[in-house]
Design a protein around this motif. Sequence first.
Motif, short mmCIF file in Angstrom:
data_model
loop_
_atom_site.label_atom_id
_atom_site.label_comp_id
_atom_site.label_asym_id
_atom_site.label_seq_id
_atom_site.Cartn_x
_atom_site.Cartn_y
_atom_site.Cartn_z
N SER A 1 0.83 -1.21 0.00
CA SER A 1 0.00 0.00 0.00
C SER A 1 0.87 1.26 0.00
N VAL A 2 1.95 1.24 0.78
CA VAL A 2 2.87 2.38 0.79
C VAL A 2 3.44 2.61 -0.61
N LEU A 3 3.88 1.53 -1.23
CA LEU A 3 4.46 1.64 -2.57
C LEU A 3 3.43 2.14 -3.58
N ARG A 4 2.21 1.66 -3.47
CA ARG A 4 1.16 2.08 -4.40
C ARG A 4 0.84 3.57 -4.23
N LEU A 5 0.78 4.01 -3.01
CA LEU A 5 0.46 5.42 -2.76
C LEU A 5 1.57 6.35 -3.25
N ILE A 6 2.81 6.02 -2.92
CA ILE A 6 3.92 6.93 -3.25
C ILE A 6 4.21 6.93 -4.75
N ARG A 7 3.77 5.90 -5.46
CA ARG A 7 3.96 5.87 -6.91
C ARG A 7 2.78 6.51 -7.65
N THR A 8 1.80 6.96 -6.92
CA THR A 8 0.65 7.62 -7.52
C THR A 8 0.96 9.08 -7.81
N HIS A 9 0.67 9.51 -9.01
CA HIS A 9 0.93 10.89 -9.41
C HIS A 9 0.16 11.85 -8.49
N HIS A 10 0.86 12.90 -8.03
CA HIS A 10 0.32 13.95 -7.15
C HIS A 10 0.25 13.52 -5.68
N ILE A 11 0.79 12.35 -5.35
CA ILE A 11 0.94 12.00 -3.93
C ILE A 11 2.44 11.96 -3.62
N GLY A 12 2.91 12.98 -2.95
CA GLY A 12 4.31 13.02 -2.55
C GLY A 12 4.46 12.62 -1.10
N PRO A 13 5.68 12.60 -0.60
CA PRO A 13 5.90 12.21 0.80
C PRO A 13 5.10 13.02 1.81
N GLN A 14 5.05 14.34 1.64
CA GLN A 14 4.35 15.16 2.64
C GLN A 14 2.86 14.85 2.67
N THR A 15 2.26 14.68 1.49
CA THR A 15 0.83 14.31 1.43
C THR A 15 0.60 12.96 2.09
N LEU A 16 1.50 12.02 1.80
CA LEU A 16 1.36 10.68 2.37
C LEU A 16 1.46 10.71 3.88
N TRP A 17 2.42 11.48 4.42
CA TRP A 17 2.58 11.51 5.87
C TRP A 17 1.38 12.17 6.56
N LYS A 18 0.79 13.16 5.91
CA LYS A 18 -0.42 13.79 6.48
C LYS A 18 -1.57 12.79 6.54
N LEU A 19 -1.70 12.01 5.47
CA LEU A 19 -2.75 11.00 5.44
C LEU A 19 -2.48 9.90 6.46
N MET A 20 -1.20 9.54 6.61
CA MET A 20 -0.83 8.50 7.58
C MET A 20 -1.17 8.94 9.00
N ALA A 21 -0.97 10.23 9.28
CA ALA A 21 -1.29 10.75 10.61
C ALA A 21 -2.78 10.65 10.90
#
Length: 364
Positions: free
Chosen positions: A11-31
């Motif tokens: 799931s991490v790999l799928r999210l970070i490879r999605t266009h327009h989802i960068g690390p900062q967006t991912l970490w906000k969603l993870m929180a």
Amino acid sequence: MCMPLNVEQFSVLRLIRTHHIGPQTLWKLMAQFHSAASIVENWPEIQANMKRKIDLVSEKIVITEIEKTFKSEARFLFHSDPSYPASLHSVADRPPVLSFKGTLALLAQKKVAIVGARNASSHGCRLAYLMAKELGRFGWRTVSGLARGIDAAAHQGSLESGTIAVLGNGIQTIYPEENKKLYEEITEKGLLLSEFSFDTQPHMGNFPKRNRLISALVQGIVVVEAAHQSGSLLTAQYGLEMGKDIFAVPGSPMDPRCCGSNRLIKQGAVLTESAQDVLEILDQGQWVPHYKENREKKKKILASEKKNESSILDFLSTVPLSVDELADLTQLRMDQLSSLLTDLELEGQIMKHPGNKVSRVLQG
């Protein structure tokens, strides 16, 4: 194939490879959702509250990346893995997953970055090579970006002690092509790291990300030859923001390759001419005992030389004596004797005569 990743990692790999989802967006969603798997599961709801429509990359594309990564003998390092560098956890836009080839244990060791110009001078490359080699002797691993010039020289100097190359492209993309052999040597003896998909090609937008990763991994950054607007200066800037020690090698003000590094020194970077300057700041615990040990060795050598000089003078008078005879009397090697005679001549204690003879000079 048998899936080598668990649901959360996939799931991490799928999210970070999605266009327009960068690390900062991912970490906000993870929180908010506490896991990547939960984000994927709730994506329709998340998407409904977004201004921009973002479709998750397909599972098929992620599976292809996993297969090709493992086939190339590369592996993934996730943020939840114990081997994930502790220094990255405090970086807001840290990559949630890295690809790597080589010896992962190098990440847990002391690291210093050596970066600089691609069109570097031969002197700059030589200095970067020697500095990396000397730092390796004290247990420091060199981190750089596998670019031509200073980066390549630093990697070559630290191949035997352990070098880490952070890439601005995918783990399977060799760039520049001229560093193919070095890439292979680092795979065997060091560590290659990339936050990009396995076949990502080099792109200008990738290199600032690479540079901030280099800065985050190390305790200090050495800049050797950097132009006015250089990626190396960006690495140093990231380092300053992260509280890292910055070192810069001075260069001629007439050389545009040195404008940036000279400016760093004006702004407070440590003026650096050798590995000693780096060790004195980063590794006093090792450098000071080494310095003291070397100083004691030098004292012993000087004492021995003084004893030999005294022996030479004992066999000399104002009557010229051949150097060959003097060598027999003192039992010194000819190269050693010649060096000591030069010192004594400079001190005004002996005089040289035609026929390879010397005599003592009466003092006072």
